[in-house]
Design a protein around this motif. Structure first.
Motif, PDB file in Angstrom:
ATOM      1  N   ASP A  47     140.724  91.187  90.993  1.00 48.64           N
ATOM      2  CA  ASP A  47     141.490  89.971  91.287  1.00 48.64           C
ATOM      3  C   ASP A  47     140.841  89.170  92.412  1.00 48.64           C
ATOM      4  O   ASP A  47     140.809  87.944  92.377  1.00 48.64           O
ATOM      5  CB  ASP A  47     142.929  90.317  91.665  1.00 48.64           C
ATOM      6  CG  ASP A  47     143.735  90.825  90.483  1.00 48.64           C
ATOM      7  OD1 ASP A  47     143.292  90.649  89.326  1.00 48.64           O
ATOM      8  OD2 ASP A  47     144.810  91.424  90.722  1.00 48.64           O
ATOM      9  N   ARG A  48     140.327  89.858  93.407  1.00 48.62           N
ATOM     10  CA  ARG A  48     139.650  89.161  94.507  1.00 48.62           C
ATOM     11  C   ARG A  48     138.369  88.484  94.050  1.00 48.62           C
ATOM     12  O   ARG A  48     138.000  87.437  94.575  1.00 48.62           O
ATOM     13  CB  ARG A  48     139.287  90.156  95.605  1.00 48.62           C
ATOM     14  CG  ARG A  48     140.421  90.565  96.459  1.00 48.62           C
ATOM     15  CD  ARG A  48     139.900  91.447  97.561  1.00 48.62           C
ATOM     16  NE  ARG A  48     140.984  92.058  98.288  1.00 48.62           N
ATOM     17  CZ  ARG A  48     140.830  93.096  99.089  1.00 48.62           C
ATOM     18  NH1 ARG A  48     139.640  93.631  99.264  1.00 48.62           N
ATOM     19  NH2 ARG A  48     141.860  93.598  99.711  1.00 48.62           N
ATOM     20  N   ARG A  88     137.751  87.193  91.146  1.00 52.52           N
ATOM     21  CA  ARG A  88     138.016  86.077  90.239  1.00 52.52           C
ATOM     22  C   ARG A  88     137.979  84.767  91.015  1.00 52.52           C
ATOM     23  O   ARG A  88     138.464  84.694  92.143  1.00 52.52           O
ATOM     24  CB  ARG A  88     139.396  86.289  89.622  1.00 52.52           C
ATOM     25  CG  ARG A  88     139.592  85.643  88.304  1.00 52.52           C
ATOM     26  CD  ARG A  88     140.914  86.011  87.667  1.00 52.52           C
ATOM     27  NE  ARG A  88     142.013  85.945  88.610  1.00 52.52           N
ATOM     28  CZ  ARG A  88     142.987  86.841  88.670  1.00 52.52           C
ATOM     29  NH1 ARG A  88     142.994  87.862  87.872  1.00 52.52           N
ATOM     30  NH2 ARG A  88     143.959  86.712  89.530  1.00 52.52           N
ATOM     31  N   PRO A  89     137.408  83.698  90.438  1.00 50.52           N
ATOM     32  CA  PRO A  89     137.377  82.415  91.147  1.00 50.52           C
ATOM     33  C   PRO A  89     138.789  81.884  91.393  1.00 50.52           C
ATOM     34  O   PRO A  89     139.696  82.119  90.595  1.00 50.52           O
ATOM     35  CB  PRO A  89     136.608  81.487  90.219  1.00 50.52           C
ATOM     36  CG  PRO A  89     136.317  82.234  88.994  1.00 50.52           C
ATOM     37  CD  PRO A  89     136.776  83.638  89.142  1.00 50.52           C
ATOM     38  N   ARG A  90     138.928  81.174  92.493  1.00 51.15           N
ATOM     39  CA  ARG A  90     140.230  80.603  92.819  1.00 51.15           C
ATOM     40  C   ARG A  90     140.608  79.546  91.799  1.00 51.15           C
ATOM     41  O   ARG A  90     139.762  78.814  91.305  1.00 51.15           O
ATOM     42  CB  ARG A  90     140.188  79.956  94.192  1.00 51.15           C
ATOM     43  CG  ARG A  90     140.186  80.957  95.301  1.00 51.15           C
ATOM     44  CD  ARG A  90     140.201  80.301  96.652  1.00 51.15           C
ATOM     45  NE  ARG A  90     141.200  79.248  96.724  1.00 51.15           N
ATOM     46  CZ  ARG A  90     141.216  78.317  97.648  1.00 51.15           C
ATOM     47  NH1 ARG A  90     140.286  78.285  98.561  1.00 51.15           N
ATOM     48  NH2 ARG A  90     142.153  77.395  97.669  1.00 51.15           N
ATOM     49  N   GLU A  91     141.873  79.450  91.524  1.00 54.22           N
ATOM     50  CA  GLU A  91     142.381  78.419  90.627  1.00 54.22           C
ATOM     51  C   GLU A  91     142.956  77.310  91.502  1.00 54.22           C
ATOM     52  O   GLU A  91     143.937  77.502  92.200  1.00 54.22           O
ATOM     53  CB  GLU A  91     143.477  78.995  89.734  1.00 54.22           C
ATOM     54  CG  GLU A  91     144.041  77.992  88.761  1.00 54.22           C
ATOM     55  CD  GLU A  91     145.103  78.612  87.872  1.00 54.22           C
ATOM     56  OE1 GLU A  91     146.101  77.915  87.627  1.00 54.22           O
ATOM     57  OE2 GLU A  91     144.934  79.755  87.441  1.00 54.22           O
ATOM     58  N   LEU A  92     142.297  76.172  91.474  1.00 52.58           N
ATOM     59  CA  LEU A  92     142.751  75.047  92.281  1.00 52.58           C
ATOM     60  C   LEU A  92     143.772  74.237  91.496  1.00 52.58           C
ATOM     61  O   LEU A  92     143.537  73.868  90.357  1.00 52.58           O
ATOM     62  CB  LEU A  92     141.568  74.173  92.677  1.00 52.58           C
ATOM     63  CG  LEU A  92     140.489  74.881  93.496  1.00 52.58           C
ATOM     64  CD1 LEU A  92     139.317  73.950  93.732  1.00 52.58           C
ATOM     65  CD2 LEU A  92     141.060  75.369  94.807  1.00 52.58           C
ATOM     66  N   ARG A  93     144.852  73.961  92.137  1.00 52.16           N
ATOM     67  CA  ARG A  93     145.911  73.179  91.504  1.00 52.16           C
ATOM     68  C   ARG A  93     146.051  71.851  92.231  1.00 52.16           C
ATOM     69  O   ARG A  93     145.808  71.754  93.417  1.00 52.16           O
ATOM     70  CB  ARG A  93     147.231  73.939  91.559  1.00 52.16           C
ATOM     71  CG  ARG A  93     147.166  75.228  90.776  1.00 52.16           C
ATOM     72  CD  ARG A  93     148.463  75.954  90.883  1.00 52.16           C
ATOM     73  NE  ARG A  93     148.338  77.254  90.238  1.00 52.16           N
ATOM     74  CZ  ARG A  93     149.277  77.799  89.509  1.00 52.16           C
ATOM     75  NH1 ARG A  93     150.412  77.185  89.333  1.00 52.16           N
ATOM     76  NH2 ARG A  93     149.098  78.974  88.958  1.00 52.16           N
TER      77      ARG A  93
END
Length: 99
Positions: free
Chosen positions: A68-69, A71-76
């Motif tokens: 999980d760490r 994984r690329p961040r999901e920008l909202r």
């Protein structure tokens, strides 16, 4: 069984069954890992927990945590960037009057 310590690769896992301030009547397995500054309440302590099955669960939990760490961040989008809601078109009056 109230505690367990084992080594997996270069990491040492220390597990202790204890309650949480948020859930005083429930025992959780608190996990500390060498190289980590935070401990984790990974899952509830069960009466059938053994050293073997607890070790498998802890290693799987930590592997998922690392995945999980990575994984690329999901920008909202932010609330301030939302488009304004368009109002429905007003009804146009009929230019021809009816007698």
């Amino acid at each position: 069984m109230d505690s367990l310590e084992f080594q997996d690769g270069e990491r040492t896992f220390t597990c202790r069954a204890a309650s949480s301030p948020a859930t005083p009547g429930t025992l959780w397995w608190w996990i500390s890992v060498t190289g980590e500054s935070q401990r984790y309440a990974a899952f509830r302590a069960e009466s059938g927990d053994t050293a073997a099955n607890l070790r498998l669960r802890v290693v799987a939990y930590y592997a998922q945590l690392l995945a999980d760490r990575a994984r690329p961040r999901e920008l909202r989008s932010q609330w301030s960037q939302r488009r304004p809601v368009q109002k429905p078109a007003e009804a146009v009056a009929d230019p021809v009057e009816k007698p």
